[in-house]
Design a protein around this motif. Structure first.
Motif, PDB file in Angstrom:
ATOM      1  N   VAL A 155      -2.098  15.546   0.711  1.00  0.00           N
ATOM      2  CA  VAL A 155      -0.996  14.654   0.042  1.00  0.00           C
ATOM      3  C   VAL A 155       0.169  14.133   0.984  1.00  0.00           C
ATOM      4  O   VAL A 155       0.643  15.251   1.635  1.00  0.00           O
ATOM      5  CB  VAL A 155      -0.428  15.086  -0.883  1.00  0.00           C
ATOM      6  CG1 VAL A 155       0.247  14.262  -1.478  1.00  0.00           C
ATOM      7  CG2 VAL A 155      -1.757  15.631  -1.986  1.00  0.00           C
ATOM      8  N   CYS A 157       4.020  12.775   0.600  1.00  0.00           N
ATOM      9  CA  CYS A 157       4.403  11.985  -0.619  1.00  0.00           C
ATOM     10  C   CYS A 157       5.788  11.302   0.084  1.00  0.00           C
ATOM     11  O   CYS A 157       5.884  11.952   0.802  1.00  0.00           O
ATOM     12  CB  CYS A 157       4.757  13.386  -1.739  1.00  0.00           C
ATOM     13  SG  CYS A 157       5.388  12.566  -3.147  1.00  0.00           S
ATOM     14  N   TRP A 163       7.776   1.838  -4.464  1.00  0.00           N
ATOM     15  CA  TRP A 163       7.235   1.665  -4.804  1.00  0.00           C
ATOM     16  C   TRP A 163       6.905   0.811  -6.484  1.00  0.00           C
ATOM     17  O   TRP A 163       8.373   0.463  -6.626  1.00  0.00           O
ATOM     18  CB  TRP A 163       6.438   2.970  -5.659  1.00  0.00           C
ATOM     19  CG  TRP A 163       6.820   4.533  -4.679  1.00  0.00           C
ATOM     20  CD1 TRP A 163       7.474   4.924  -3.992  1.00  0.00           C
ATOM     21  CD2 TRP A 163       5.124   4.573  -3.826  1.00  0.00           C
ATOM     22  NE1 TRP A 163       6.232   6.266  -2.798  1.00  0.00           N
ATOM     23  CE2 TRP A 163       5.302   5.607  -3.211  1.00  0.00           C
ATOM     24  CE3 TRP A 163       4.355   3.765  -3.682  1.00  0.00           C
ATOM     25  CZ2 TRP A 163       4.134   5.826  -1.675  1.00  0.00           C
ATOM     26  CZ3 TRP A 163       2.297   4.518  -3.392  1.00  0.00           C
ATOM     27  CH2 TRP A 163       3.024   5.303  -2.123  1.00  0.00           C
ATOM     28  N   ASP A 169      -0.170   4.054  -5.495  1.00  0.00           N
ATOM     29  CA  ASP A 169      -0.709   5.080  -4.408  1.00  0.00           C
ATOM     30  C   ASP A 169      -1.832   4.522  -4.933  1.00  0.00           C
ATOM     31  O   ASP A 169      -2.713   3.555  -4.957  1.00  0.00           O
ATOM     32  CB  ASP A 169      -0.652   6.822  -5.275  1.00  0.00           C
ATOM     33  CG  ASP A 169      -0.811   5.877  -7.513  1.00  0.00           C
ATOM     34  OD1 ASP A 169      -1.624   5.097  -7.571  1.00  0.00           O
ATOM     35  OD2 ASP A 169      -2.307   7.571  -7.345  1.00  0.00           O
ATOM     36  N   PHE A 170      -2.486   5.847  -3.721  1.00  0.00           N
ATOM     37  CA  PHE A 170      -4.132   4.649  -3.191  1.00  0.00           C
ATOM     38  C   PHE A 170      -4.650   6.518  -1.914  1.00  0.00           C
ATOM     39  O   PHE A 170      -3.800   6.923  -1.702  1.00  0.00           O
ATOM     40  CB  PHE A 170      -3.545   3.513  -1.709  1.00  0.00           C
ATOM     41  CG  PHE A 170      -2.707   3.842  -1.684  1.00  0.00           C
ATOM     42  CD1 PHE A 170      -3.194   4.247   0.198  1.00  0.00           C
ATOM     43  CD2 PHE A 170      -1.388   2.902  -1.119  1.00  0.00           C
ATOM     44  CE1 PHE A 170      -2.099   4.280   0.841  1.00  0.00           C
ATOM     45  CE2 PHE A 170      -1.166   3.176  -0.224  1.00  0.00           C
ATOM     46  CZ  PHE A 170      -0.525   3.924   1.145  1.00  0.00           C
ATOM     47  N   THR A 176      -4.585  11.651  -0.200  1.00  0.00           N
ATOM     48  CA  THR A 176      -3.603  10.720  -0.977  1.00  0.00           C
ATOM     49  C   THR A 176      -1.836  10.110  -0.828  1.00  0.00           C
ATOM     50  O   THR A 176      -1.657  11.428   0.390  1.00  0.00           O
ATOM     51  CB  THR A 176      -3.255  11.462  -2.106  1.00  0.00           C
ATOM     52  OG1 THR A 176      -4.892  11.739  -3.006  1.00  0.00           O
ATOM     53  CG2 THR A 176      -2.627  11.013  -3.728  1.00  0.00           C
ATOM     54  N   VAL A 177      -1.555   8.995  -0.735  1.00  0.00           N
ATOM     55  CA  VAL A 177      -0.947   8.788  -0.606  1.00  0.00           C
ATOM     56  C   VAL A 177       0.202   8.658  -1.808  1.00  0.00           C
ATOM     57  O   VAL A 177       0.135   7.254  -3.045  1.00  0.00           O
ATOM     58  CB  VAL A 177      -0.468   7.444   0.713  1.00  0.00           C
ATOM     59  CG1 VAL A 177       0.662   7.025   0.510  1.00  0.00           C
ATOM     60  CG2 VAL A 177      -1.202   8.187   1.437  1.00  0.00           C
ATOM     61  N   THR A 178       1.322   8.473  -1.802  1.00  0.00           N
ATOM     62  CA  THR A 178       1.595   8.971  -3.391  1.00  0.00           C
ATOM     63  C   THR A 178       3.314   9.401  -3.277  1.00  0.00           C
ATOM     64  O   THR A 178       3.370   9.321  -2.371  1.00  0.00           O
ATOM     65  CB  THR A 178       1.300   9.806  -4.951  1.00  0.00           C
ATOM     66  OG1 THR A 178       1.712   9.228  -6.036  1.00  0.00           O
ATOM     67  CG2 THR A 178       1.681  10.927  -4.700  1.00  0.00           C
ATOM     68  N   TRP A 179       4.159   8.996  -4.569  1.00  0.00           N
ATOM     69  CA  TRP A 179       5.327   9.452  -4.927  1.00  0.00           C
ATOM     70  C   TRP A 179       5.706  11.039  -5.860  1.00  0.00           C
ATOM     71  O   TRP A 179       4.399  11.468  -6.251  1.00  0.00           O
ATOM     72  CB  TRP A 179       6.335   8.744  -5.360  1.00  0.00           C
ATOM     73  CG  TRP A 179       5.929   8.160  -6.910  1.00  0.00           C
ATOM     74  CD1 TRP A 179       6.529   8.411  -7.994  1.00  0.00           C
ATOM     75  CD2 TRP A 179       4.765   7.304  -7.089  1.00  0.00           C
ATOM     76  NE1 TRP A 179       5.813   7.732  -8.683  1.00  0.00           N
ATOM     77  CE2 TRP A 179       4.195   6.969  -8.992  1.00  0.00           C
ATOM     78  CE3 TRP A 179       3.749   6.332  -6.476  1.00  0.00           C
ATOM     79  CZ2 TRP A 179       3.655   6.010  -9.168  1.00  0.00           C
ATOM     80  CZ3 TRP A 179       2.733   5.637  -6.975  1.00  0.00           C
ATOM     81  CH2 TRP A 179       2.781   5.335  -8.276  1.00  0.00           C
ATOM     82  N   LYS A 182       4.327  11.231  -9.435  1.00  0.00           N
ATOM     83  CA  LYS A 182       3.351  10.986  -9.624  1.00  0.00           C
ATOM     84  C   LYS A 182       2.090  12.099  -9.292  1.00  0.00           C
ATOM     85  O   LYS A 182       1.135  12.426 -10.154  1.00  0.00           O
ATOM     86  CB  LYS A 182       2.165   9.833  -9.248  1.00  0.00           C
ATOM     87  CG  LYS A 182       1.000   9.315  -8.982  1.00  0.00           C
ATOM     88  CD  LYS A 182       0.800   9.247 -10.149  1.00  0.00           C
ATOM     89  CE  LYS A 182      -1.155   8.777 -10.710  1.00  0.00           C
ATOM     90  NZ  LYS A 182      -1.370   7.619  -9.868  1.00  0.00           N
ATOM     91  N   LEU A 183       2.503  12.884  -8.119  1.00  0.00           N
ATOM     92  CA  LEU A 183       2.174  14.384  -7.439  1.00  0.00           C
ATOM     93  C   LEU A 183       2.186  15.173  -8.662  1.00  0.00           C
ATOM     94  O   LEU A 183       1.130  15.600  -8.539  1.00  0.00           O
ATOM     95  CB  LEU A 183       2.682  14.678  -5.852  1.00  0.00           C
ATOM     96  CG  LEU A 183       2.295  15.882  -5.742  1.00  0.00           C
ATOM     97  CD1 LEU A 183       0.879  15.488  -5.760  1.00  0.00           C
ATOM     98  CD2 LEU A 183       3.074  16.118  -4.419  1.00  0.00           C
ATOM     99  N   ILE A 186      -0.721  14.630 -10.921  1.00  0.00           N
ATOM    100  CA  ILE A 186      -1.747  15.092 -10.658  1.00  0.00           C
ATOM    101  C   ILE A 186      -2.582  16.335 -10.711  1.00  0.00           C
ATOM    102  O   ILE A 186      -3.155  16.934 -10.603  1.00  0.00           O
ATOM    103  CB  ILE A 186      -2.459  14.191  -8.849  1.00  0.00           C
ATOM    104  CG1 ILE A 186      -1.994  13.007  -9.140  1.00  0.00           C
ATOM    105  CG2 ILE A 186      -2.700  14.763  -8.478  1.00  0.00           C
ATOM    106  CD1 ILE A 186      -1.764  12.551  -7.654  1.00  0.00           C
TER     107      ILE A 186
END
Length: 212
Positions: A155, A157, A163, A169-170, A176-179, A182-183, A186
């Motif tokens: 990940v 982050c 954003w 996210d994608f 996984t690329v996120t913030w 959201k992480l 998950i």
């Protein structure tokens, strides 16, 4: 503690710079330090530390019997570190925290007659090397576990990126690329691992990757 090694490196560089300036300019060293800015290469360590600390607090808030969190873990025989390791019901998450400005997005170069190349851009900045590094870190964790039944996820982050309000996210090349928020969602999802299995994996990774 999240960000502790980055914070120590920043402090080490600040001390080295102060010693260097004062030794070269015994009388004016203090003034020169007061009116000059830190080099960008030094500031980057403080910036990174803040990002890791913020993400660390978010991850700690999700911790419990089914979510075990470790921060700032050393990689044996390397000066590099793992920012965050999360062991939860759905597997292991190897999380690299970044405090970059701009919107992360996935760009594909190439097509019919040239090889496909997946790129990670943050704003206009090409950050594809972060994807490569994330995949290598996940491989290190898989090697330490030596258990193909445990899913290991990489990940990236981005703590302060631009954003969008919805989505954003994608996944790029299995990373996984996120913030942070959201992480946290998950890693809180249900999965096949039991509390006992999570505890065993946590102990194994804690031994393989000691505090940095």
């Amino acid at each position: 503690m999240a960000g502790s090694s980055a914070r120590r490196e920043h402090e080490r560089r600040v001390a080295q710079r102060e010693e260097r300036v004062r030794s070269r300019h015994p009388r004016l060293g203090g003034l020169l330090l007061a009116i000059s800015e830190e080099p960008q290469s030094t500031k980057a360590w403080a910036t990174g530390a803040v990002g890791e600390e913020r993400l660390g607090r978010r991850l700690d808030a999700t911790a419990g019997h089914l979510v075990r969190v470790m921060h700032d873990r050393g990689i044996p025989r390397s000066r590099a570190n793992l920012d965050h390791l999360v062991v939860c019901a759905s597997g292991v998450f190897v999380v690299d925290a970044k405090r970059y400005q701009g919107r992360p997005h996935h760009v594909v170069d190439g097509g019919l007659f040239t090889p496909r190349v997946d790129k990670l851009l943050v704003g206009r900045r090409d950050c594809t090397r972060l994807v490569d590094a994330g995949l290598k870190q996940a491989d290190l964790v898989r090697g330490a576990l030596a258990d193909d039944t445990v899913e290991v996820h990489s990940v990236l982050c981005f703590v302060e990126a631009d954003w969008p309000l919805f989505g954003g996210d994608f996944v790029i090349r299995d990373v996984t690329v996120t913030w942070p928020k959201k992480l946290a969602t998950i890693i809180s999802r249900p999965g096949p691992l039991t509390e006992e299995q999570i505890a065993v994996i946590h102990r194994r990774l804690a031994a393989a990757f000691p505090p940095a």
